[in-house]
Design a protein around this motif. Structure first.
Motif, PDB file in Angstrom:
ATOM      1  N   PRO A   1       0.801  -1.229   0.000  1.00 47.79           N
ATOM      2  CA  PRO A   1       0.000   0.000   0.000  1.00 47.79           C
ATOM      3  C   PRO A   1       0.836   1.283   0.000  1.00 47.79           C
ATOM      4  O   PRO A   1       0.366   2.320  -0.447  1.00 47.79           O
ATOM      5  N   ASP A   2       2.074   1.226   0.472  1.00 44.68           N
ATOM      6  CA  ASP A   2       2.915   2.421   0.520  1.00 44.68           C
ATOM      7  C   ASP A   2       3.930   2.463  -0.610  1.00 44.68           C
ATOM      8  O   ASP A   2       4.979   3.109  -0.499  1.00 44.68           O
ATOM      9  N   ALA A   3       3.632   1.800  -1.718  1.00 47.15           N
ATOM     10  CA  ALA A   3       4.556   1.767  -2.848  1.00 47.15           C
ATOM     11  C   ALA A   3       3.995   2.560  -4.026  1.00 47.15           C
ATOM     12  O   ALA A   3       2.784   2.719  -4.170  1.00 47.15           O
ATOM     13  N   TYR A   4       4.916   3.049  -4.828  1.00 44.00           N
ATOM     14  CA  TYR A   4       4.547   3.637  -6.120  1.00 44.00           C
ATOM     15  C   TYR A   4       4.371   2.481  -7.090  1.00 44.00           C
ATOM     16  O   TYR A   4       5.172   1.541  -7.103  1.00 44.00           O
ATOM     17  N   ILE A   5       3.347   2.541  -7.925  1.00 49.21           N
ATOM     18  CA  ILE A   5       3.103   1.480  -8.911  1.00 49.21           C
ATOM     19  C   ILE A   5       3.009   2.132 -10.282  1.00 49.21           C
ATOM     20  O   ILE A   5       2.288   3.113 -10.459  1.00 49.21           O
ATOM     21  N   ARG A   6       3.737   1.591 -11.235  1.00 47.23           N
ATOM     22  CA  ARG A   6       3.658   2.119 -12.597  1.00 47.23           C
ATOM     23  C   ARG A   6       3.353   0.995 -13.573  1.00 47.23           C
ATOM     24  O   ARG A   6       3.701  -0.174 -13.348  1.00 47.23           O
ATOM     25  N   LEU A   7       2.721   1.369 -14.639  1.00 43.53           N
ATOM     26  CA  LEU A   7       2.407   0.450 -15.734  1.00 43.53           C
ATOM     27  C   LEU A   7       3.345   0.781 -16.882  1.00 43.53           C
ATOM     28  O   LEU A   7       3.468   1.945 -17.268  1.00 43.53           O
ATOM     29  N   VAL A   8       4.044  -0.197 -17.368  1.00 44.48           N
ATOM     30  CA  VAL A   8       4.936   0.009 -18.511  1.00 44.48           C
ATOM     31  C   VAL A   8       4.489  -0.881 -19.660  1.00 44.48           C
ATOM     32  O   VAL A   8       3.835  -1.907 -19.458  1.00 44.48           O
ATOM     33  N   ALA A   9       4.830  -0.458 -20.852  1.00 43.68           N
ATOM     34  CA  ALA A   9       4.502  -1.214 -22.058  1.00 43.68           C
ATOM     35  C   ALA A   9       5.802  -1.633 -22.732  1.00 43.68           C
ATOM     36  O   ALA A   9       6.669  -0.796 -22.986  1.00 43.68           O
ATOM     37  N   PHE A  10       5.929  -2.919 -23.010  1.00 36.42           N
ATOM     38  CA  PHE A  10       7.112  -3.452 -23.670  1.00 36.42           C
ATOM     39  C   PHE A  10       6.773  -3.862 -25.095  1.00 36.42           C
ATOM     40  O   PHE A  10       5.709  -4.413 -25.363  1.00 36.42           O
ATOM     41  N   ASP A  11       7.692  -3.575 -25.988  1.00 38.12           N
ATOM     42  CA  ASP A  11       7.582  -4.046 -27.366  1.00 38.12           C
ATOM     43  C   ASP A  11       8.458  -5.291 -27.465  1.00 38.12           C
ATOM     44  O   ASP A  11       9.682  -5.204 -27.364  1.00 38.12           O
ATOM     45  N   ASN A  12       7.826  -6.445 -27.643  1.00 35.50           N
ATOM     46  CA  ASN A  12       8.598  -7.686 -27.657  1.00 35.50           C
ATOM     47  C   ASN A  12       9.344  -7.901 -28.970  1.00 35.50           C
ATOM     48  O   ASN A  12      10.189  -8.784 -29.047  1.00 35.50           O
ATOM     49  N   VAL A  13       9.066  -7.107 -29.990  1.00 32.22           N
ATOM     50  CA  VAL A  13       9.806  -7.222 -31.242  1.00 32.22           C
ATOM     51  C   VAL A  13      11.115  -6.433 -31.145  1.00 32.22           C
ATOM     52  O   VAL A  13      12.189  -6.941 -31.444  1.00 32.22           O
ATOM     53  N   ARG A  14      11.016  -5.196 -30.700  1.00 31.07           N
ATOM     54  CA  ARG A  14      12.204  -4.360 -30.589  1.00 31.07           C
ATOM     55  C   ARG A  14      12.938  -4.557 -29.266  1.00 31.07           C
ATOM     56  O   ARG A  14      14.020  -4.016 -29.077  1.00 31.07           O
ATOM     57  N   GLN A  15      12.331  -5.267 -28.323  1.00 33.05           N
ATOM     58  CA  GLN A  15      12.939  -5.565 -27.020  1.00 33.05           C
ATOM     59  C   GLN A  15      13.252  -4.295 -26.224  1.00 33.05           C
ATOM     60  O   GLN A  15      14.316  -4.166 -25.625  1.00 33.05           O
ATOM     61  N   VAL A  16      12.284  -3.368 -26.218  1.00 32.90           N
ATOM     62  CA  VAL A  16      12.456  -2.123 -25.478  1.00 32.90           C
ATOM     63  C   VAL A  16      11.156  -1.756 -24.759  1.00 32.90           C
ATOM     64  O   VAL A  16      10.080  -2.219 -25.129  1.00 32.90           O
ATOM     65  N   GLN A  17      11.299  -0.903 -23.751  1.00 29.91           N
ATOM     66  CA  GLN A  17      10.128  -0.344 -23.095  1.00 29.91           C
ATOM     67  C   GLN A  17       9.645   0.818 -23.946  1.00 29.91           C
ATOM     68  O   GLN A  17      10.401   1.726 -24.263  1.00 29.91           O
ATOM     69  N   ILE A  18       8.377   0.794 -24.310  1.00 27.58           N
ATOM     70  CA  ILE A  18       7.806   1.821 -25.172  1.00 27.58           C
ATOM     71  C   ILE A  18       7.282   3.001 -24.365  1.00 27.58           C
ATOM     72  O   ILE A  18       7.430   4.138 -24.753  1.00 27.58           O
ATOM     73  N   GLY A  19       6.648   2.741 -23.254  1.00 29.37           N
ATOM     74  CA  GLY A  19       6.071   3.813 -22.451  1.00 29.37           C
ATOM     75  C   GLY A  19       5.839   3.358 -21.035  1.00 29.37           C
ATOM     76  O   GLY A  19       5.925   2.166 -20.725  1.00 29.37           O
ATOM     77  N   GLY A  20       5.525   4.294 -20.180  1.00 30.35           N
ATOM     78  CA  GLY A  20       5.231   3.965 -18.807  1.00 30.35           C
ATOM     79  C   GLY A  20       4.571   5.137 -18.114  1.00 30.35           C
ATOM     80  O   GLY A  20       4.822   6.287 -18.455  1.00 30.35           O
ATOM     81  N   PHE A  21       3.709   4.845 -17.164  1.00 28.18           N
ATOM     82  CA  PHE A  21       3.059   5.904 -16.402  1.00 28.18           C
ATOM     83  C   PHE A  21       2.650   5.380 -15.042  1.00 28.18           C
ATOM     84  O   PHE A  21       2.441   4.190 -14.854  1.00 28.18           O
ATOM     85  N   LEU A  22       2.545   6.289 -14.101  1.00 28.92           N
ATOM     86  CA  LEU A  22       2.203   5.967 -12.727  1.00 28.92           C
ATOM     87  C   LEU A  22       0.714   5.662 -12.624  1.00 28.92           C
ATOM     88  O   LEU A  22      -0.115   6.421 -13.121  1.00 28.92           O
ATOM     89  N   VAL A  23       0.369   4.528 -11.990  1.00 25.39           N
ATOM     90  CA  VAL A  23      -1.039   4.186 -11.779  1.00 25.39           C
ATOM     91  C   VAL A  23      -1.424   4.263 -10.311  1.00 25.39           C
ATOM     92  O   VAL A  23      -2.602   4.210  -9.976  1.00 25.39           O
ATOM     93  N   HIS A  24      -0.420   4.379  -9.421  1.00 27.26           N
ATOM     94  CA  HIS A  24      -0.715   4.507  -8.000  1.00 27.26           C
ATOM     95  C   HIS A  24       0.424   5.245  -7.311  1.00 27.26           C
ATOM     96  O   HIS A  24       1.592   4.911  -7.481  1.00 27.26           O
ATOM     97  N   ARG A  25       0.037   6.259  -6.570  1.00 30.41           N
ATOM     98  CA  ARG A  25       0.978   6.997  -5.731  1.00 30.41           C
ATOM     99  C   ARG A  25       0.545   6.734  -4.302  1.00 30.41           C
ATOM    100  O   ARG A  25      -0.643   6.816  -3.992  1.00 30.41           O
ATOM    101  N   PRO A  26       1.446   6.387  -3.386  1.00 26.64           N
ATOM    102  CA  PRO A  26       1.026   6.057  -2.020  1.00 26.64           C
ATOM    103  C   PRO A  26       0.320   7.239  -1.351  1.00 26.64           C
ATOM    104  O   PRO A  26       0.622   8.391  -1.642  1.00 26.64           O
ATOM    105  N   PRO A  27      -0.623   6.943  -0.467  1.00 30.99           N
ATOM    106  CA  PRO A  27      -1.344   8.027   0.214  1.00 30.99           C
ATOM    107  C   PRO A  27      -0.427   8.943   1.020  1.00 30.99           C
ATOM    108  O   PRO A  27      -0.726  10.111   1.216  1.00 30.99           O
ATOM    109  N   SER A  28       0.685   8.420   1.468  1.00 28.06           N
ATOM    110  CA  SER A  28       1.622   9.224   2.270  1.00 28.06           C
ATOM    111  C   SER A  28       2.534  10.100   1.420  1.00 28.06           C
ATOM    112  O   SER A  28       3.314  10.885   1.958  1.00 28.06           O
ATOM    113  N   ALA A  29       2.451   9.989   0.096  1.00 24.88           N
ATOM    114  CA  ALA A  29       3.347  10.748  -0.784  1.00 24.88           C
ATOM    115  C   ALA A  29       3.044  12.241  -0.704  1.00 24.88           C
ATOM    116  O   ALA A  29       1.902  12.658  -0.833  1.00 24.88           O
ATOM    117  N   ASN A  30       4.074  13.019  -0.479  1.00 28.79           N
ATOM    118  CA  ASN A  30       3.931  14.466  -0.451  1.00 28.79           C
ATOM    119  C   ASN A  30       5.002  15.127  -1.310  1.00 28.79           C
ATOM    120  O   ASN A  30       5.408  16.242  -1.052  1.00 28.79           O
TER     121      ASN A  30
END
Length: 187
Positions: free
Chosen positions: A148-177
């Motif tokens: 519950p106190d962790a940052y969570i991000r979603l990333v997208a991988f391209d399995n053809v080029r073997q690279v991360q294409i994008g990423g964004f935060l989907v959860h910021r902990p409630p204690s984050a300031n």
């Protein structure tokens, strides 16, 4: 033979294959002035704000927006899947989501390309068989329950080029300031 004079602010353009003496019509004059850019109303200064550098940290894509709703996250997952990319969740505890002097181990001059705190822990395996945004939202919920106190991000991988294409935060902990609300990010 006629001579052409070209001023600093204009240039003469002749059709291909013709010279100034064989051109029947007047040559076209193309302006060399720099393009003029205006916001339409000089008195309107809301388009010119100063970014607040204090307590205003951002993560990757969409960080300038308010937190995404579950529906918005689901639509982003649908976009990831439609491009044949692989969604994957990663998480990390505070204060490690940022590379900073306080939480980075330095090894002197030999630390060139040292990637301390740039890798987050993967939540399970990449979701190779994912075909719906609700599947990712279920895993985001499970990760929130487990950390519950962790940052969570979603990333997208391209399995053809073997690279991360994008990423964004989907959860910021409630204690984050460590960030400002969208209406207080600029002055």
């Amino acid at each position: 033979m006629a001579t052409l004079s070209i001023s600093a602010s204009a240039a003469v353009c002749l059709p291909v294959g013709r010279t100034a003496s064989t051109t029947r019509s007047q040559p076209r004059v193309v302006s060399r002035r720099a393009p003029f850019v205006s916001n339409g109303n000089i008195k309107r200064t809301t388009a010119m704000l100063v970014w607040t550098p204090t307590n205003n940290k951002m993560f990757e894509t969409f960080s300038f927006l308010p937190p995404l709703s579950d529906d918005q996250i689901s639509r982003q997952v649908d976009y990831i899947i439609s491009n044949k990319w692989i969604p994957c969740l990663e998480f990390i505890d505070d204060p490690f989501p940022y590379v900073a002097q306080e939480n980075t181990i330095r090894m002197g001059a030999v630390a060139s390309n040292y990637y301390d705190n740039r890798y987050w822990t993967m939540w399970k395996l990449p979701m190779f068989g994912c075909n719906d945004g609700s599947q990712v939202l279920t895993e985001v919920g499970n990760c929130r329950k487990a950390f519950p106190d962790a940052y969570i991000r979603l990333v997208a991988f391209d399995n053809v080029r073997q690279v991360q294409i994008g990423g964004f935060l989907v959860h910021r902990p409630p204690s984050a300031n460590d960030f400002q609300p969208t209406d207080k990010r600029s002055v």
